[in-house]
Enzyme design. Structure first.
Site, short mmCIF file in Angstrom:
data_model
loop_
_atom_site.label_atom_id
_atom_site.label_comp_id
_atom_site.label_asym_id
_atom_site.label_seq_id
_atom_site.Cartn_x
_atom_site.Cartn_y
_atom_site.Cartn_z
N GLY A 32 -5.27 6.58 0.23
CA GLY A 32 -4.56 5.70 1.15
C GLY A 32 -3.06 5.93 1.07
O GLY A 32 -2.36 6.02 2.10
N ARG A 33 -2.53 6.03 -0.15
CA ARG A 33 -1.09 6.26 -0.33
C ARG A 33 -0.68 7.64 0.17
O ARG A 33 0.39 7.82 0.73
CB ARG A 33 -0.72 6.08 -1.81
CG ARG A 33 -0.51 4.62 -2.19
CD ARG A 33 -0.55 4.43 -3.67
NE ARG A 33 -1.93 4.44 -4.16
CZ ARG A 33 -2.26 4.39 -5.44
NH1 ARG A 33 -1.32 4.36 -6.37
NH2 ARG A 33 -3.53 4.36 -5.79
N ASN A 50 -15.51 -1.59 -3.58
CA ASN A 50 -14.94 -1.05 -2.33
C ASN A 50 -15.56 -1.66 -1.07
O ASN A 50 -15.01 -1.51 0.02
CB ASN A 50 -15.04 0.49 -2.29
CG ASN A 50 -14.10 1.20 -3.25
OD1 ASN A 50 -14.41 2.27 -3.77
ND2 ASN A 50 -12.93 0.62 -3.51
N ASP A 108 -8.34 8.79 -6.93
CA ASP A 108 -7.60 7.66 -6.35
C ASP A 108 -6.31 8.14 -5.67
O ASP A 108 -5.71 9.12 -6.10
CB ASP A 108 -7.27 6.65 -7.46
CG ASP A 108 -6.84 5.31 -6.91
OD1 ASP A 108 -7.16 5.01 -5.73
OD2 ASP A 108 -6.20 4.54 -7.65
C1 IPE Z 1 -11.50 3.24 -7.83
O1 IPE Z 1 -10.42 3.25 -6.95
C2 IPE Z 1 -12.76 3.56 -7.11
C3 IPE Z 1 -12.88 4.93 -6.59
C4 IPE Z 1 -12.05 5.90 -6.82
C5 IPE Z 1 -14.05 5.17 -5.80
P1 IPE Z 1 -9.89 1.91 -6.26
O2 IPE Z 1 -8.70 2.28 -5.49
O3 IPE Z 1 -11.00 1.24 -5.56
O4 IPE Z 1 -9.53 1.04 -7.54
P2 IPE Z 1 -8.51 -0.17 -7.71
O5 IPE Z 1 -8.78 -1.14 -6.61
O6 IPE Z 1 -7.13 0.41 -7.64
O7 IPE Z 1 -8.81 -0.72 -9.08
C1 IPE Z 2 -9.46 6.56 -3.37
O1 IPE Z 2 -8.32 6.37 -2.65
C2 IPE Z 2 -10.72 6.54 -2.54
C3 IPE Z 2 -11.55 5.35 -2.74
C4 IPE Z 2 -11.33 4.38 -3.57
C5 IPE Z 2 -12.72 5.24 -1.90
P1 IPE Z 2 -7.87 4.92 -2.18
O2 IPE Z 2 -8.46 4.64 -0.85
O3 IPE Z 2 -8.15 3.89 -3.23
O4 IPE Z 2 -6.30 5.15 -2.05
P2 IPE Z 2 -5.15 4.16 -2.46
O5 IPE Z 2 -5.39 3.74 -3.87
O6 IPE Z 2 -5.20 3.01 -1.52
O7 IPE Z 2 -3.90 4.97 -2.31
MG MG Z 3 -7.11 3.19 -4.78
#
Ligand code: IPE
Ligand code: IPE
Ligand code: MG
Length: 254
Positions: free
Chosen positions: A32-33, A77, A29
């Site tokens: 995005g950040r 997702n 996780d």
């Molecule tokens: C969990 O991350 C799913 C994956 C890493 C694939 P998310 O970013 O989707 O989870 P939430 O929304 O913070 O619970």
């Molecule tokens: C994890 O990173 C990848 C997936 C969940 C597919 P995120 O995309 O959830 O990144 P954040 O949590 O928004 O930073």
């Molecule tokens: Mg995330």
């Protein structure tokens, strides 16, 4: 009432290498950040995330683990913008296309867990091919959780059991934990002893609900694209300090 265990812990027979661990599962996780922090679009974070996943596979192998599960797309997702969903699908496709020959050579067995019925047919064919072509490898298993949700997996098991019961193949009163395990996507894979989540979030987000019932959890502040072997080792070191009691009174008691 007689004291009878509902299920057995831990599942699996893997020996556990020099770290005392055989299977680590990671909630990757923070892509995005990470991208936002660099002033880049989210897609750039996901691309860097694939690099971190490659490093994690290499580290897991070197650390003597036999199984690594990476959570790369959850059933939730799909709620992201269509462009981002497309990017994530494309990244899995590219990862398999580019890395399959090397993974094959290095003795890695690839498995994909999750609901593949709702994936694009081309991607479905690719993941099935990856599993088939690496099926003979036994030293290390990479499980990719893609379109995976723990609840969805358990619902699919419940449906299969209901069908079997209605056909008279099983006696509903005799359904045991082992019958459920036979129908999980992870059939034959030992339960993870350790689940790592990066990015600082402290939740499991529908990951391995059955299998990680007795896992240890380590939450790291690092964003997934920055994850490297040192973070992996730190999580394992924390795991090694834990007293796993499985409902008993522990090794140090008495
Ligand atoms: C969990 O991350 C799913 C994956 C890493 C694939 P998310 O970013 O989707 O989870 P939430 O929304 O913070 O619970
Ligand atoms: C994890 O990173 C990848 C997936 C969940 C597919 P995120 O995309 O959830 O990144 P954040 O949590 O928004 O930073
Ligand atoms: Mg995330």
């Amino acid at each position: 009432m007689t004291a009878k265990p509902v299920t057995h812990y831990p599942q699996g027979t893997a020996s556990g290498g020099r770290t005392g661990l055989s299977h680590v599962a990671i909630i990757m996780d923070g892509n995005g950040r990470w991208a936002a922090g660099q002033g880049l679009p989210r897609a750039a974070g996901h691309r860097q995330g694939v690099e971190a996943a490659r490093r994690a596979v290499e580290a897991a192998n070197e650390l003597g683990l036999t199984h690594l599960t990476l959570y790369s797309f959850s059933t939730e997702n799909w709620g992201r913008p269509a462009g981002e969903v497309r990017d994530l699908m494309t990244l899995l496709r590219k990862f398999i296309a580019q890395d399959l020959p090397r993974l094959k050579r290095e003795g890695v067995r690839v498995r994909i867990i999750g609901d593949r019925e709702s994936l694009d047919p081309e991607l479905r064919i690719l993941v099935t091919r990856a599993e088939k072509e690496t099926g003979g490898n036994h030293s290390f298993t990479l499980q990719i959780a893609f379109n995976y949700g723990g609840r969805d997996e358990i619902i699919r098991v419940a449906r299969s059991l209901a069908v079997k019961a209605s056909e008279g193949v099983i006696d509903p009163k005799k359904i045991a934990g082992s019958d459920i395990e036979q129908l999980l996507d992870t059939k034959g894979i030992p339960d993870p002893e350790l689940v790592i989540r990066t990015s600082g979030e402290k939740r499991i987000s529908n990951f391995l609900l059955w299998q990680a019932a007795y896992a240890e959890y380590v939450f790291l502040d690092v964003l997934w694209p920055d994850f490297d072997r040192s973070h992996f080792e730190k999580a394992i070191a924390e795991y090694q300090l834990r007293d796993r009691r499985f409902g008993g009174i522990g090794a140090g008691a008495g």
